[in-house]
Design an enzyme around this catalytic site. Sequence first.
Site, PDB file in Angstrom:
ATOM      1  N   ASN A  43      60.571  41.631  13.654  1.00  0.00           N
ATOM      2  CA  ASN A  43      60.563  43.348  13.516  1.00  0.00           C
ATOM      3  C   ASN A  43      59.905  43.345  12.001  1.00  0.00           C
ATOM      4  OD1 ASN A  43      63.073  42.111  12.176  1.00  0.00           O
ATOM      5  ND2 ASN A  43      63.632  44.447  11.407  1.00  0.00           N
ATOM      6  N   HIS A  44      59.811  44.556  11.705  1.00  0.00           N
ATOM      7  CA  HIS A  44      58.517  44.147  10.588  1.00  0.00           C
ATOM      8  C   HIS A  44      58.979  45.415   9.707  1.00  0.00           C
ATOM      9  CE1 HIS A  44      55.327  43.118   8.059  1.00  0.00           C
ATOM     10  NE2 HIS A  44      53.963  43.569   8.663  1.00  0.00           N
ATOM     11  N   VAL A  45      60.282  45.034   8.487  1.00  0.00           N
ATOM     12  CA  VAL A  45      60.992  45.616   8.058  1.00  0.00           C
ATOM     13  C   VAL A  45      59.993  46.115   5.985  1.00  0.00           C
ATOM     14  CG1 VAL A  45      62.845  45.588   8.913  1.00  0.00           C
ATOM     15  CG2 VAL A  45      62.129  44.357   7.369  1.00  0.00           C
TER      16      VAL A  45
END
Length: 215
Positions: A43-45
């Site tokens: 996931n890209h936070v």
Amino acid sequence: VAIMPTNPFRDFLSILFRAFYRIEVSGQENIAKAGPNAIIALNHVSFLDAAVALSILDKDPVFAIDHDIAQRWWVKPFLKLTRALPLDPTRPLATRSLINAVRAGDSLVIFPEGRLTVTGSLMKIYDGAGLIADKSGAMVVPVRIEGLEATIFSRLTRAQVRRRWFPKVRVTILEPVRLAVPEEVKGKARRQAAGTALYQIMSDLVFRTTRTDRT
């Protein structure tokens, strides 16, 4: 037995995240289970996500970097220290290079959302990312990063999250899975089906790693 990274840059990142972000990694053995050419899907936070990915792996992967992000001046030094290939939805050739890299035995680090979350939850998944997993036949290792969305390196606003310089970071690595796309689906429909299958894997990751014992 944990294998210490041998690459000095990876070593440095590993020490940095342990010292400042008290990084906690669970499920590290799942990367080895996927075999030598896994697709590590995160996931890209935040803008630190790629560095976290590099710090938890014990061999140098290939990074699929969004074409536009790769053009930014502050990303270029990182690209020089790693092997990165652009992921450009408008250029099928770029996708083919990534598929070939995985088939040749490289592990691929990919952010299927293609861009940083602005909501705090999962964004739309690029079909191209699913296509790479489908065409290469590699196992997908779903990885969730938590904590970095609270740093200044995220796209979330102060209204969405309480900003902290060094929040605790948790990385959860789930068991590898293979993309399930029916054999008879072809062409554009297959690309979309692969994207949907990868979205299912990523949303399952978020569901399984979210604490449900609080409101």
